[in-house]
Structures are given as C-alpha cells and as structure tokens.
Design an enzyme around this catalytic site. Structure first.
Site, PDB file in Angstrom:
ATOM      1  N   CYS A 185      20.437  41.419  23.944  1.00 28.11           N
ATOM      2  CA  CYS A 185      19.689  41.292  22.696  1.00 28.11           C
ATOM      3  C   CYS A 185      19.757  42.581  21.876  1.00 28.11           C
ATOM      4  O   CYS A 185      19.901  43.665  22.440  1.00 28.11           O
ATOM      5  CB  CYS A 185      18.226  41.015  22.998  1.00 28.11           C
ATOM      6  SG  CYS A 185      17.964  39.702  24.180  1.00 28.11           S
ATOM      7  N   ARG A 207      26.937  43.043  20.734  1.00 24.56           N
ATOM      8  CA  ARG A 207      26.230  43.008  22.008  1.00 24.56           C
ATOM      9  C   ARG A 207      26.185  41.591  22.569  1.00 24.56           C
ATOM     10  O   ARG A 207      25.836  41.409  23.727  1.00 24.56           O
ATOM     11  CB  ARG A 207      24.805  43.544  21.820  1.00 24.56           C
ATOM     12  CG  ARG A 207      24.755  45.016  21.476  1.00 24.56           C
ATOM     13  CD  ARG A 207      23.364  45.436  21.076  1.00 24.56           C
ATOM     14  NE  ARG A 207      22.422  45.379  22.165  1.00 24.56           N
ATOM     15  CZ  ARG A 207      21.981  46.440  22.841  1.00 24.56           C
ATOM     16  NH1 ARG A 207      22.400  47.628  22.519  1.00 24.56           N
ATOM     17  NH2 ARG A 207      21.130  46.302  23.816  1.00 24.56           N
ATOM     18  N   GLU A 255      41.524  44.563  37.345  1.00 28.27           N
ATOM     19  CA  GLU A 255      41.068  44.757  35.964  1.00 28.27           C
ATOM     20  C   GLU A 255      41.841  43.843  34.998  1.00 28.27           C
ATOM     21  O   GLU A 255      41.263  43.258  34.086  1.00 28.27           O
ATOM     22  CB  GLU A 255      41.223  46.241  35.577  1.00 28.27           C
ATOM     23  CG  GLU A 255      40.971  46.582  34.133  1.00 28.27           C
ATOM     24  CD  GLU A 255      39.576  46.223  33.608  1.00 28.27           C
ATOM     25  OE1 GLU A 255      38.690  45.870  34.407  1.00 28.27           O
ATOM     26  OE2 GLU A 255      39.404  46.259  32.382  1.00 28.27           O
ATOM     27  N   HIS A 290      48.622  35.214  52.588  1.00 26.79           N
ATOM     28  CA  HIS A 290      47.539  34.883  53.519  1.00 26.79           C
ATOM     29  C   HIS A 290      46.596  33.832  52.938  1.00 26.79           C
ATOM     30  O   HIS A 290      45.429  33.765  53.321  1.00 26.79           O
ATOM     31  CB  HIS A 290      46.766  36.153  53.893  1.00 26.79           C
ATOM     32  CG  HIS A 290      47.625  37.154  54.598  1.00 26.79           C
ATOM     33  ND1 HIS A 290      48.027  36.997  55.906  1.00 26.79           N
ATOM     34  CD2 HIS A 290      48.216  38.289  54.156  1.00 26.79           C
ATOM     35  CE1 HIS A 290      48.805  38.013  56.250  1.00 26.79           C
ATOM     36  NE2 HIS A 290      48.951  38.809  55.194  1.00 26.79           N
ATOM     37  N   GLU A 329      37.888  37.122  30.895  1.00 31.57           N
ATOM     38  CA  GLU A 329      36.817  37.440  29.960  1.00 31.57           C
ATOM     39  C   GLU A 329      37.133  37.002  28.537  1.00 31.57           C
ATOM     40  O   GLU A 329      36.295  36.403  27.873  1.00 31.57           O
ATOM     41  CB  GLU A 329      36.633  38.963  30.020  1.00 31.57           C
ATOM     42  CG  GLU A 329      35.440  39.511  29.336  1.00 31.57           C
ATOM     43  CD  GLU A 329      35.351  41.043  29.509  1.00 31.57           C
ATOM     44  OE1 GLU A 329      36.351  41.683  29.883  1.00 31.57           O
ATOM     45  OE2 GLU A 329      34.278  41.585  29.251  1.00 31.57           O
ATOM     46  N   TRP A 369      19.869  36.994  23.332  1.00 33.82           N
ATOM     47  CA  TRP A 369      20.838  36.521  24.340  1.00 33.82           C
ATOM     48  C   TRP A 369      19.984  35.901  25.434  1.00 33.82           C
ATOM     49  O   TRP A 369      19.248  36.611  26.119  1.00 33.82           O
ATOM     50  CB  TRP A 369      21.634  37.707  24.856  1.00 33.82           C
ATOM     51  CG  TRP A 369      22.817  37.379  25.698  1.00 33.82           C
ATOM     52  CD1 TRP A 369      24.031  36.929  25.281  1.00 33.82           C
ATOM     53  CD2 TRP A 369      22.929  37.522  27.119  1.00 33.82           C
ATOM     54  NE1 TRP A 369      24.889  36.784  26.337  1.00 33.82           N
ATOM     55  CE2 TRP A 369      24.226  37.136  27.485  1.00 33.82           C
ATOM     56  CE3 TRP A 369      22.049  37.930  28.121  1.00 33.82           C
ATOM     57  CZ2 TRP A 369      24.674  37.146  28.800  1.00 33.82           C
ATOM     58  CZ3 TRP A 369      22.500  37.946  29.428  1.00 33.82           C
ATOM     59  CH2 TRP A 369      23.795  37.553  29.751  1.00 33.82           C
ATOM     60  N   LYS A 404      27.650  42.890  25.697  1.00 32.49           N
ATOM     61  CA  LYS A 404      28.277  44.202  25.858  1.00 32.49           C
ATOM     62  C   LYS A 404      27.572  45.032  26.922  1.00 32.49           C
ATOM     63  O   LYS A 404      28.205  45.664  27.744  1.00 32.49           O
ATOM     64  CB  LYS A 404      28.275  44.942  24.515  1.00 32.49           C
ATOM     65  CG  LYS A 404      28.952  46.316  24.560  1.00 32.49           C
ATOM     66  CD  LYS A 404      30.438  46.196  24.822  1.00 32.49           C
ATOM     67  CE  LYS A 404      31.138  47.524  24.922  1.00 32.49           C
ATOM     68  NZ  LYS A 404      32.463  47.420  25.545  1.00 32.49           N
ATOM     69  N   LYS A 425      40.015  41.070  32.591  1.00 35.27           N
ATOM     70  CA  LYS A 425      40.162  41.073  31.132  1.00 35.27           C
ATOM     71  C   LYS A 425      40.642  39.704  30.651  1.00 35.27           C
ATOM     72  O   LYS A 425      40.150  39.180  29.663  1.00 35.27           O
ATOM     73  CB  LYS A 425      41.163  42.168  30.746  1.00 35.27           C
ATOM     74  CG  LYS A 425      40.920  42.789  29.430  1.00 35.27           C
ATOM     75  CD  LYS A 425      40.103  44.058  29.468  1.00 35.27           C
ATOM     76  CE  LYS A 425      38.738  43.886  30.080  1.00 35.27           C
ATOM     77  NZ  LYS A 425      37.991  45.110  30.228  1.00 35.27           N
ATOM     78  N   ASN A 439      13.325  43.088  23.911  1.00 34.59           N
ATOM     79  CA  ASN A 439      14.526  43.043  24.766  1.00 34.59           C
ATOM     80  C   ASN A 439      14.079  43.279  26.201  1.00 34.59           C
ATOM     81  O   ASN A 439      13.189  44.085  26.431  1.00 34.59           O
ATOM     82  CB  ASN A 439      15.501  44.169  24.423  1.00 34.59           C
ATOM     83  CG  ASN A 439      16.266  43.891  23.156  1.00 34.59           C
ATOM     84  OD1 ASN A 439      16.120  42.833  22.559  1.00 34.59           O
ATOM     85  ND2 ASN A 439      17.074  44.851  22.741  1.00 34.59           N
ATOM     86  N   GLY A 440      14.741  42.636  27.153  1.00 34.25           N
ATOM     87  CA  GLY A 440      14.421  42.878  28.558  1.00 34.25           C
ATOM     88  C   GLY A 440      13.758  41.663  29.188  1.00 34.25           C
ATOM     89  O   GLY A 440      13.884  40.536  28.685  1.00 34.25           O
TER      90      GLY A 440
HETATM   91  C1  AGP Z   1      34.200  44.733  30.775  1.00 35.55           C
HETATM   92  O1  AGP Z   1      35.200  44.224  29.978  1.00 35.55           O
HETATM   93  C2  AGP Z   1      32.990  43.971  30.850  1.00 35.55           C
HETATM   94  N1  AGP Z   1      32.484  43.654  29.582  1.00 35.55           N
HETATM   95  C3  AGP Z   1      31.966  44.354  31.910  1.00 35.55           C
HETATM   96  O2  AGP Z   1      32.568  44.077  33.128  1.00 35.55           O
HETATM   97  C4  AGP Z   1      31.419  45.801  31.930  1.00 35.55           C
HETATM   98  O3  AGP Z   1      32.429  46.686  32.318  1.00 35.55           O
HETATM   99  C5  AGP Z   1      30.231  45.856  32.911  1.00 35.55           C
HETATM  100  O4  AGP Z   1      29.213  45.001  32.459  1.00 35.55           O
HETATM  101  C6  AGP Z   1      29.695  47.248  33.108  1.00 35.55           C
HETATM  102  O5  AGP Z   1      29.193  47.807  31.932  1.00 35.55           O
HETATM  103  P1  AGP Z   1      28.881  49.352  31.808  1.00 35.55           P
HETATM  104  O6  AGP Z   1      30.147  50.088  32.000  1.00 35.55           O
HETATM  105  O7  AGP Z   1      28.301  49.510  30.447  1.00 35.55           O
HETATM  106  O8  AGP Z   1      27.886  49.677  32.889  1.00 35.55           O
END
Ligand code: AGP
Length: 594
Positions: free
Chosen positions: A2, A27, A468, A491, A475, A71, A589, A472, A97-98
């Site tokens: 949020c 975000r 990674e 395996h 995502e 969110w 984010k 990506k 937020n939270g």
């Molecule tokens: C990465 O592309 C993601 N959006 C996500 O995995 C991110 O790296 C993770 O939430 C950790 O965030 P931070 O580095 O702000 O702690």
C-alpha cells in the site's frame, strides 16, 4: 504494498494527492482513494481499480488531504475495502498501511458500542477507535488510539475541524516532506520529490503532528523530540521513465552506472566499517526473493575470495530454525529495507548474539535501525517491481566486502585484491556491450514466449543466477519457470523435458564447464530446445539451438553479465506477451507483511 500520501498547504490537495499516489503506484495496488478536509466536512472518494479512475475534478479545494493505494490483505479488493475510512459521524478520515494484529477484539468491542463497519478490513477499526476516543482534542485521541493497537502500521489521519495531519508508524515506513509553508507525508519518498527534497524519517513508535508551517514529533515514550532533516540526493526525474517504455528496461540500462557508483561509494562505507570487530569465521546471508539470490551468489564469492564458509537462509524460514552454537556474521540483504520478514530475521539474529550487517538501497529504511552496521547500494530508486539493478549492486557490494574480508583474514594479498577490484571496474563496459545487443537477445525470446514451462540451469556460482532467471521470468512473463543445478535435471525433472520445454543453460568456462557440456548434451537428447548463455565456445555452438555469448570475463565475475542477459530475456518475453511488466499481477515492490 500500500502507498500513503498526505498534504497540508495552499495547493489543491486533490492534485497533490493524485500525483503523489501515481508516483507510488509501482508499489503495486488494487484500489485507491482520497479524503480531503474542506469547509468543515470530510470529502471522500475511493474505488477499486486504478488511480486514474478517481475523478480529480470532483475533489474540492481544502487545506489538507490524505490519499492511499491499497494492496489487499484483510478483505478482497473492492470499493468498500478501499481506503480512506471515515467514522460514523463523517468527521475523521484515516489511511493505514500494515496489519493490525488485535483488530478482531477491538472490532467486537466497537460493534458492541454501536459502531457500524462498512468494510472487511482490519484498518477500519482505527477510525472508529479515534471516534470513540475523541472529545475535542484530536491529538490526544490519536495518541490514545495508537496505544490500543498492536501490529505493523503507518497511519495518517485528518479531522474536519483541525487543520493538521496526524501520523504514526511502527514497522511500516513513513517519511515527512518538509516544505515551505506546506508539508507532506508519504510512505515512500518518490511521492514527495516534486515538492521537496528535505525529509524527516519517522522511527518506530513516533507520532507526528504536521501543520503547514510546523512539524512536532513525539517518540515512543511520548517525549517531544527532533528528527534530523535529511536531503534526498536524487530528484523526481530519477523516478521517471526517461523515454523507456518501462521502468524495468530503464533500470536494466542503468546498471553500468549503478555498478560504477557502487564501486565509488564503497570507500565511504568501508571507512566506516570496522571489520576487525566481526566474527569472520562464518557468514550467514539472510534475505527474500531476488535479494536472497544475491546472497546466494555472495556465498560463492565469499568462499572463494575470503575463504569464509557461508550459508544462505530465507528470512521467512530463519526465525523458525534452531539456533546454532556458532555466532556467524549475519548479512541481511534488502533492496527496500522494509521487507518485514527480513527485519524480523535481523531481530532474531541480534537475539542470537550474532553481529548484523544490512545491505540496502534505501537511506534510513527500517532495517537500518535493526542492525549493527549498514552498507548502502548506490542503485538509485528502483521503481519496477522486478528487482534488476539492485540485485547487481548488491552483488557488487558483496565482491567488495569479500575482498576487504579476505585482506582482514590474511588470505588475500594486496595484489590479488587489486586484481579483483580491477575486474569489477571493467564490468560496466562489459554490461554496456550486452545492452547494445538487446535486439539480438530479443530474438531469443520468440520461442520462449510460446512456452508454458521453461528450465534455467547453471552450475557453481551460476546456479543462483539460474534461480534468479527463473524468478524473473515467472514474475513478469507469468510463465512457469524453474531454476536447477544442471546436474540435478536427471534426478527427476527430465520427465518433463519435451520439444516444448525450452532450457536456458548457463555455461561458463570454470571447473564445471566439461560437466556442463555433458548436461547440455543430455538435455538436447531429450529434444528440448537449448538456449546457451555463457562463454564463447565452438562445442557449445554445436550443441545449442540458440546462444548468446557474454564478453570475456573471469568465471567468478560472470554472474553479473549472465544475469543481465537473463533480465533482458525475461523482459522481452513478457513484452511479447503484453504483460504489465512494471506492476506484475499480485505482486508488490516491498512486502511489508509477514
Ligand atoms: C524481485 O524481483 C522481487 N520483486 C522480490 O523477490 C524481492 O526481491 C523480495 O520481495 C525482497 O525485497 P527486498 O530486497 O526489498 O527485501
């Protein structure tokens, strides 16, 4: 997660709030709303959907206002569950937020007292509690309310009769923008930059009362205190797309500069770090998502350069693991510095008696207050939800740190250290070479965009890069992808290989190269199309269906180059599929809930 924006001053609040919310939309959100205190009434507009669905022209002129992008956590995305919330009399509005942990018991009590709730959210209890506690003094009512709630929160409130913004935070970021005859507050600095670069970061337990020409802050012990005003070094344009179609592409292209600046920035960081105070016999990396993958690459770097045995743990798992007898140096990586799981892991590492060091990209973020020492990556603001340049700069910091630790432990000569640093200095040019090949890399993605499953395989230091790459792609392209150590496919996952299952194989000329050639041969024999990313090699050319060869680099430094290729592969695959690249569905984010 949020986003929150608040404004008090002479400008049109509707305009300031909506522009501010737009700056925070990276975000991730599902609904948006604003409330303005105007002519002794609270005006409210909120909707499920995009910020652009709000009608700015309908928002009245007023002295103060609050805005929010939600969110969903408690309660599905809907108009009713969108923020702000107003009390039964329509006099108070809040955004939050939270998560309020004890909201159910408070809600029950308030319902018994006659309050009517309009949403399924935990947040709404705050406004009803404020109404319950209000007897003419809004600040007192706010302070009383905050003492009743447990959990993580950033709260912003206005009252129709009082010309002020009231703010509080606990484990959720909040920053005050200090203006001239106007003040602002937001959950994240980009929302403020159009108006001011002078900011005060609130700390856990702080309550602030903000008018257009004054800011008062009380700490968790209710003492009136000063929080230093700091200047943000980057401006609003840094958080703009600057001609790129997506923030993600812009941020991928900013990597040569980000690497360069991280190397320059290291001098101040290392001057302030006293490595001799740490237990350097063991290192533990803790992080989530992409930051965890950076930590995983760091494990290989530290073991090779500084000869320190390392482990990697996901933040969300660490707290539930059994403490060991050793006290490793705990390195917590977090781009945002606000990931709640990582903050909780930092607290646990401190509780276990470990030295703690955070590597983050955000000045004064929450994690910086939980650890013994902090190192900042110099990536600049990262707006795209997918982490790109921040992964790169985290890894650069880990190379630099490993070199310093190698010297401290007497396992690295000055000459070797200089060679490693020289190698790092050459990286920006090599990344540029890859970026200039973007069209060539784009071509590789035509077949990928038609696949339902894609494997990424690597070995040794490029195994985390395979993880990674898969993250990506999932995502932003919404294609199922799995990262594996290349030797593991046989395996189990071999059962899934068909002519419709492309495999992206990372092959660099380290001690695993011969084995990797064998693995690629095995994959090709199962008819899976193989795309090789790695070092130029005749044998690879023969085995692979398609390839991209990176500029020459020692294998230890190959992850950053390979990863840039994989970032572009994900980007262009998602692009072909017309995905919402900067704001992938269901993602945020910074993840400020556990
Ligand atoms: C990465 O592309 C993601 N959006 C996500 O995995 C991110 O790296 C993770 O939430 C950790 O965030 P931070 O580095 O702000 O702690």
């Amino acid at each position: 997660m949020c986003g929150i924006v608040g404004y008090i001053g002479p400008k049109k609040p509707g305009e300031v709030l909506i522009n501010g919310l737009k700056r925070l939309d990276y975000r991730g959100y599902d609904s948006a709303g604003v409330a303005v205190s105007s002519e002794n009434e609270i005006y409210l507009q909120k909707k499920k959907g995009r910020i652009g669905d709000l009608s700015e022209k309908d928002i009245p002129i007023g002295k103060s206002g609050i805005g929010h992008t939600r969110w969903a956590t408690h309660g599905r995305p809907s108009d009713h569950n969108a923020h702000p919330f107003i009390d039964c009399r329509g006099e108070i509005a809040i955004v939050h937020n939270g998560i309020i942990d004890n909201f159910s018991s408070i809600k029950e009590e308030l319902i018994n007292n006659g309050h009517e709730f309009t949403s399924e959210t935990d947040s709404e209890v705050i406004v009803h509690l404020l109404e319950e506690n209000y007897d003419g003094d809004f600040l007192e009512a706010f302070k009383k309310t905050v003492t009743r709630i447990n959990g993580s929160y950033a709260i912003l409130a206005i009252h129709k009769d009082s010309n002020e913004l009231l703010v509080s935070r606990n484990q959720s970021p909040m920053v005050i923008g200090v203006g001239d005859q106007e003040n602002l507050v937001a959950s994240d600095a980009p929302a403020l930059l159009e108006h001011t670069k002078n900011v005060k970061y609130l700390q856990d337990g702080d309550i602030a009362r903000i008018t257009e020409d004054n800011i008062e802050i009380w700490n968790e012990n209710d003492e009136l205190i000063e929080r230093e005003t700091k200047k943000i070094e980057w401006d609003a344009e840094d958080a703009e797309k600057g001609g790129y179609e997506h923030f993600m592409l812009k941020e991928i292209f900013e990597q040569p500069k980000a690497i360069h600046e991280s190397i320059l920035g290291r001098l101040t960081d290392f001057n302030e770090l006293d490595l001799s105070q740490y237990n350097l016999d063991a290192v533990q990396f803790i992080a989530c998502g992409t930051s965890a993958h950076a930590g995983f690459v760091g494990k290989y770097i530290f073991e090779k350069i500084a000869k320190i045995p390392c482990t990697l743990e996901f933040s969300s798992e660490y707290r539930h693991s059994s403490p060991s007898d050793s006290y490793p140096l705990t390195i917590l990586l977090s781009q945002s510095g606000e990931t709640l799981d990582t903050i909780a892991a930092a607290r646990e590492a401190n509780r276990r008696g470990n030295d703690t060091l955070a590597i983050t990209n955000v000045l004064d973020s929450s994690i910086t207050r939980e650890v013994d020492d902090v190192m900042y990556t110099q990536a600049g603001p990262e707006i795209g939800v997918a982490a790109t340049k921040t992964f790169t700069t985290q890894v650069v910091m880990l190379y630099l740190l490993a070199v310093e630790m190698g010297i401290e432990r007497n396992v690295l000569s000055k000459d070797q250290a200089d060679k490693y640093r020289d190698e790092l200095r050459r990286l920006p040019r090599k990344v540029e070479t890859i970026l200039n090949d973007k069209e060539k890399i784009k071509e590789l993605t035509e077949s990928l965009s038609k696949a339902d499953d894609i494997f990424f395989v690597g070995r040794n230091i490029n195994y985390p890069v395979a993880l990674e790459g898969a993250l990506k792609l999932k995502e932003i392209a919404y294609i199922h992808a799995a990262g594996y150590p290349a030797g593991e496919l046989k395996h189990g996952p071999f059962a899934l290989l068909t002519e419709n299952t492309p495999v992206i194989a990372i092959a660099v000329k380290d001690q695993t190269f011969e084995k990797m050639l064998g693995n690629i041969g095995e994959i090709a024999a199962r008819d899976s199309p193989v795309i090789v990313v790695g070092d130029q090699d005749k044998e690879l050319e023969k085995l692979a269906d398609e390839n991209y060869f990176i500029p020459e680099v020692p294998p230890l430094f190959s992850p950053l180059l390979v990863n840039v290729v994989l970032q572009l592969i994900s980007y262009y695959t998602a692009y072909r599929l017309d995905r919402d690249i900067d704001k992938p569905r269901n993602l945020a984010k910074s993840v400020t809930v556990e």
